[in-house]
Design a protein around this motif. Structure first.
Motif, PDB file in Angstrom:
ATOM      1  N   ASN A   1      -7.184   3.736  -3.014  1.00 13.06           N
ATOM      2  CA  ASN A   1      -7.281   2.486  -3.766  1.00 13.06           C
ATOM      3  C   ASN A   1      -6.523   2.643  -5.078  1.00 13.06           C
ATOM      4  O   ASN A   1      -7.052   3.117  -6.050  1.00 13.06           O
ATOM      5  CB  ASN A   1      -8.754   2.155  -4.023  1.00 13.06           C
ATOM      6  N   HIS A   2      -5.287   2.252  -5.085  1.00 13.61           N
ATOM      7  CA  HIS A   2      -4.465   2.376  -6.289  1.00 13.61           C
ATOM      8  C   HIS A   2      -4.660   1.144  -7.144  1.00 13.61           C
ATOM      9  O   HIS A   2      -4.473   0.031  -6.687  1.00 13.61           O
ATOM     10  CB  HIS A   2      -2.999   2.567  -5.925  1.00 13.61           C
ATOM     11  N   LEU A   3      -5.032   1.372  -8.353  1.00 11.73           N
ATOM     12  CA  LEU A   3      -5.430   0.275  -9.217  1.00 11.73           C
ATOM     13  C   LEU A   3      -4.234  -0.491  -9.762  1.00 11.73           C
ATOM     14  O   LEU A   3      -3.127   0.017  -9.871  1.00 11.73           O
ATOM     15  CB  LEU A   3      -6.249   0.828 -10.391  1.00 11.73           C
ATOM     16  N   ALA A   4      -4.508  -1.716 -10.103  1.00 12.20           N
ATOM     17  CA  ALA A   4      -3.493  -2.525 -10.771  1.00 12.20           C
ATOM     18  C   ALA A   4      -3.116  -1.862 -12.086  1.00 12.20           C
ATOM     19  O   ALA A   4      -3.934  -1.259 -12.747  1.00 12.20           O
ATOM     20  CB  ALA A   4      -4.053  -3.915 -11.047  1.00 12.20           C
ATOM     21  N   GLU A   5      -1.867  -1.968 -12.461  1.00  7.48           N
ATOM     22  CA  GLU A   5      -1.461  -1.429 -13.746  1.00  7.48           C
ATOM     23  C   GLU A   5      -2.114  -2.250 -14.854  1.00  7.48           C
ATOM     24  O   GLU A   5      -2.014  -3.467 -14.874  1.00  7.48           O
ATOM     25  CB  GLU A   5       0.063  -1.496 -13.883  1.00  7.48           C
ATOM     26  N   LYS A   6      -2.805  -1.587 -15.777  1.00  7.39           N
ATOM     27  CA  LYS A   6      -3.483  -2.317 -16.838  1.00  7.39           C
ATOM     28  C   LYS A   6      -2.491  -3.068 -17.716  1.00  7.39           C
ATOM     29  O   LYS A   6      -2.819  -4.091 -18.283  1.00  7.39           O
ATOM     30  CB  LYS A   6      -4.299  -1.353 -17.704  1.00  7.39           C
ATOM     31  N   SER A   7      -1.303  -2.534 -17.808  1.00  6.30           N
ATOM     32  CA  SER A   7      -0.374  -3.079 -18.779  1.00  6.30           C
ATOM     33  C   SER A   7       0.101  -4.485 -18.473  1.00  6.30           C
ATOM     34  O   SER A   7      -0.064  -5.382 -19.284  1.00  6.30           O
ATOM     35  CB  SER A   7       0.833  -2.146 -18.922  1.00  6.30           C
ATOM     36  N   ASN A   8       0.715  -4.702 -17.293  1.00  7.89           N
ATOM     37  CA  ASN A   8       1.378  -6.003 -17.180  1.00  7.89           C
ATOM     38  C   ASN A   8       1.581  -6.583 -15.794  1.00  7.89           C
ATOM     39  O   ASN A   8       2.031  -7.718 -15.692  1.00  7.89           O
ATOM     40  CB  ASN A   8       2.752  -5.937 -17.856  1.00  7.89           C
ATOM     41  N   ARG A   9       1.289  -5.893 -14.692  1.00  9.16           N
ATOM     42  CA  ARG A   9       1.671  -6.486 -13.417  1.00  9.16           C
ATOM     43  C   ARG A   9       0.870  -5.994 -12.219  1.00  9.16           C
ATOM     44  O   ARG A   9       0.195  -4.968 -12.277  1.00  9.16           O
ATOM     45  CB  ARG A   9       3.150  -6.229 -13.154  1.00  9.16           C
ATOM     46  N   LEU A  10       0.960  -6.746 -11.138  1.00 10.89           N
ATOM     47  CA  LEU A  10       0.420  -6.394  -9.835  1.00 10.89           C
ATOM     48  C   LEU A  10       1.543  -6.522  -8.817  1.00 10.89           C
ATOM     49  O   LEU A  10       2.436  -7.366  -8.973  1.00 10.89           O
ATOM     50  CB  LEU A  10      -0.718  -7.338  -9.439  1.00 10.89           C
ATOM     51  N   VAL A  11       1.480  -5.715  -7.781  1.00  9.19           N
ATOM     52  CA  VAL A  11       2.496  -5.783  -6.730  1.00  9.19           C
ATOM     53  C   VAL A  11       1.810  -6.167  -5.419  1.00  9.19           C
ATOM     54  O   VAL A  11       0.814  -5.565  -5.037  1.00  9.19           O
ATOM     55  CB  VAL A  11       3.216  -4.430  -6.564  1.00  9.19           C
ATOM     56  N   VAL A  12       2.324  -7.193  -4.751  1.00  5.23           N
ATOM     57  CA  VAL A  12       1.758  -7.629  -3.482  1.00  5.23           C
ATOM     58  C   VAL A  12       2.873  -7.777  -2.449  1.00  5.23           C
ATOM     59  O   VAL A  12       4.049  -7.905  -2.790  1.00  5.23           O
ATOM     60  CB  VAL A  12       1.005  -8.979  -3.616  1.00  5.23           C
ATOM     61  N   ARG A  13       2.458  -7.752  -1.191  1.00  6.37           N
ATOM     62  CA  ARG A  13       3.412  -7.959  -0.110  1.00  6.37           C
ATOM     63  C   ARG A  13       3.199  -9.357   0.447  1.00  6.37           C
ATOM     64  O   ARG A  13       2.090  -9.736   0.823  1.00  6.37           O
ATOM     65  CB  ARG A  13       3.224  -6.906   0.983  1.00  6.37           C
ATOM     66  N   VAL A  14       4.258 -10.156   0.504  1.00  5.17           N
ATOM     67  CA  VAL A  14       4.211 -11.505   1.050  1.00  5.17           C
ATOM     68  C   VAL A  14       5.150 -11.539   2.250  1.00  5.17           C
ATOM     69  O   VAL A  14       6.360 -11.554   2.101  1.00  5.17           O
ATOM     70  CB  VAL A  14       4.630 -12.560   0.006  1.00  5.17           C
ATOM     71  N   LYS A  15       4.566 -11.482   3.455  1.00  7.89           N
ATOM     72  CA  LYS A  15       5.337 -11.356   4.691  1.00  7.89           C
ATOM     73  C   LYS A  15       6.193 -10.097   4.602  1.00  7.89           C
ATOM     74  O   LYS A  15       5.698  -9.007   4.484  1.00  7.89           O
ATOM     75  CB  LYS A  15       6.145 -12.616   4.952  1.00  7.89           C
ATOM     76  N   ASN A  16       7.494 -10.254   4.601  1.00 11.70           N
ATOM     77  CA  ASN A  16       8.373  -9.081   4.551  1.00 11.70           C
ATOM     78  C   ASN A  16       8.969  -8.854   3.171  1.00 11.70           C
ATOM     79  O   ASN A  16       9.901  -8.074   3.012  1.00 11.70           O
ATOM     80  CB  ASN A  16       9.505  -9.222   5.583  1.00 11.70           C
ATOM     81  N   GLU A  17       8.398  -9.530   2.166  1.00  9.01           N
ATOM     82  CA  GLU A  17       8.935  -9.404   0.821  1.00  9.01           C
ATOM     83  C   GLU A  17       7.917  -8.769  -0.121  1.00  9.01           C
ATOM     84  O   GLU A  17       6.714  -8.843   0.108  1.00  9.01           O
ATOM     85  CB  GLU A  17       9.337 -10.783   0.276  1.00  9.01           C
ATOM     86  N   ILE A  18       8.422  -8.131  -1.173  1.00  8.74           N
ATOM     87  CA  ILE A  18       7.586  -7.559  -2.212  1.00  8.74           C
ATOM     88  C   ILE A  18       7.632  -8.485  -3.413  1.00  8.74           C
ATOM     89  O   ILE A  18       8.715  -8.863  -3.874  1.00  8.74           O
ATOM     90  CB  ILE A  18       8.082  -6.155  -2.621  1.00  8.74           C
ATOM     91  N   LYS A  19       6.462  -8.879  -3.913  1.00 12.23           N
ATOM     92  CA  LYS A  19       6.407  -9.775  -5.069  1.00 12.23           C
ATOM     93  C   LYS A  19       5.681  -9.079  -6.206  1.00 12.23           C
ATOM     94  O   LYS A  19       4.605  -8.500  -6.012  1.00 12.23           O
ATOM     95  CB  LYS A  19       5.697 -11.075  -4.708  1.00 12.23           C
ATOM     96  N   ILE A  20       6.256  -9.138  -7.385  1.00 11.82           N
ATOM     97  CA  ILE A  20       5.647  -8.579  -8.591  1.00 11.82           C
ATOM     98  C   ILE A  20       5.068  -9.716  -9.412  1.00 11.82           C
ATOM     99  O   ILE A  20       5.783 -10.635  -9.794  1.00 11.82           O
ATOM    100  CB  ILE A  20       6.671  -7.772  -9.405  1.00 11.82           C
ATOM    101  N   ILE A  21       3.759  -9.663  -9.655  1.00 15.38           N
ATOM    102  CA  ILE A  21       3.057 -10.729 -10.369  1.00 15.38           C
ATOM    103  C   ILE A  21       2.700 -10.247 -11.766  1.00 15.38           C
ATOM    104  O   ILE A  21       2.063  -9.203 -11.934  1.00 15.38           O
ATOM    105  CB  ILE A  21       1.767 -11.124  -9.626  1.00 15.38           C
ATOM    106  N   SER A  22       3.097 -10.984 -12.747  1.00  6.42           N
ATOM    107  CA  SER A  22       2.733 -10.670 -14.126  1.00  6.42           C
ATOM    108  C   SER A  22       1.256 -10.989 -14.334  1.00  6.42           C
ATOM    109  O   SER A  22       0.782 -12.061 -13.948  1.00  6.42           O
ATOM    110  CB  SER A  22       3.594 -11.490 -15.094  1.00  6.42           C
ATOM    111  N   ILE A  23       0.528 -10.048 -14.938  1.00  5.24           N
ATOM    112  CA  ILE A  23      -0.904 -10.238 -15.166  1.00  5.24           C
ATOM    113  C   ILE A  23      -1.176 -11.502 -15.987  1.00  5.24           C
ATOM    114  O   ILE A  23      -2.150 -12.214 -15.759  1.00  5.24           O
ATOM    115  CB  ILE A  23      -1.493  -9.000 -15.876  1.00  5.24           C
ATOM    116  N   LYS A  24      -0.304 -11.798 -16.921  1.00  6.62           N
ATOM    117  CA  LYS A  24      -0.528 -12.965 -17.786  1.00  6.62           C
ATOM    118  C   LYS A  24      -0.432 -14.277 -17.019  1.00  6.62           C
ATOM    119  O   LYS A  24      -0.906 -15.319 -17.489  1.00  6.62           O
ATOM    120  CB  LYS A  24       0.444 -12.970 -18.963  1.00  6.62           C
TER     121      LYS A  24
END
Length: 239
Positions: free
Chosen positions: A126-149
């Motif tokens: 279970n790798h935690l979300a980076e506290k600083s600024n972002r989350l990484v998710v997989r959407v179908k065959n793409e990687i999306k980086i979501i800003s925490i803000k």
């Protein structure tokens, strides 16, 4: 044969690992990947037993790469940064090699892997979300980086967390407890067993059925607040 991958954006560092690995004929090096996205594709293709993984790489970090895997192989981290050691061992890493490492130190890591009674299934990493600024998710065959803000609130959905953002909803496989521990408590509050809200998005708190409440958000949505969540919310907001 024990199948392995090297995932490292530094060609020299990767070549050193590959050279050291030649001393162990029971290992088969399948591929050297130069970033985390290549690493994901290679892991999905080969399903290796062990990977040698750098932390700081272009596009996504080693930890973020592992977050995107449904089943993670055993991991030996190879990095120049010692500040990630605790997080690495929290994620059940076999070892943490600090660059530049000697051949003897590399051999110790290999022996540690071989001395396990079996190659562990680490699919529950279970790798935690980076506290600083972002989350990484997989959407179908793409990687999306979501800003925490950009996150409005998080919602538990079975084995997943629904990430509600200004640009839509995304799913990530992790627990609410681990997410709460990873987020900055001055910015996000657990208001209900199934909800974490971005405090900057809260506009109003109002009573709802006995000792429960509702939080109104900037986008007009409402999130339920439990009795304990209300106390926590009042404390954080200084009410």
């Amino acid at each position: 044969m024990i199948q392995t991958l090297i995932i490292d954006d530094e060609p020299l560092a990767a070549s050193i690992v590959a050279e050291y690995l030649k001393e162990f004929p029971q290992f088969e090096l399948l591929e050297i990947c130069q970033d985390g996205l290549q690493g994901i594709k290679a892991i999905q293709k080969y399903k290796p037993d062990l990977i040698f993984l750098d932390v700081q790489m272009p596009k996504i970090t080693g930890f973020e790469m592992l977050e995107l895997l449904d089943e993670a192989p055993s991991v030996i981290f190879t990095t120049a940064f010692d500040e990630y050691a605790l997080k690495a061992f929290d994620s059940k890493a076999i070892d943490y090699l600090l660059k530049p490492f000697s051949k003897d130190r590399f051999n110790q890591a290999i022996e540690r892997f071989l001395n396990q009674s079996s190659v562990e299934d680490q699919s529950n990493i279970n790798h935690l979300a980076e506290k600083s600024n972002r989350l990484v998710v997989r959407v179908k065959n793409e990687i999306k980086i979501i800003s925490i803000k950009d996150v409005t609130y998080f919602e538990a959905e079975d084995d997943y967390i629904a990430i509600h953002t200004k640009n839509g909803k995304f799913l990530k496989k992790m627990t609410m407890k681990s997410l709460e521990e990873a987020l900055d408590p001055s910015k996000f509050a657990r208001v209900h067993r199934s909800y974490l809200v971005n405090l900057n998005e809260v506009t109003q708190i109002e009573p709802y059925e006995r000792e429960n409440f509702l939080v109104k958000l900037r986008n007009g949505e409402q999130v339920p607040v439990s009795k304990s969540g209300y106390s926590r919310l009042r404390q954080v907001l200084g009410l």
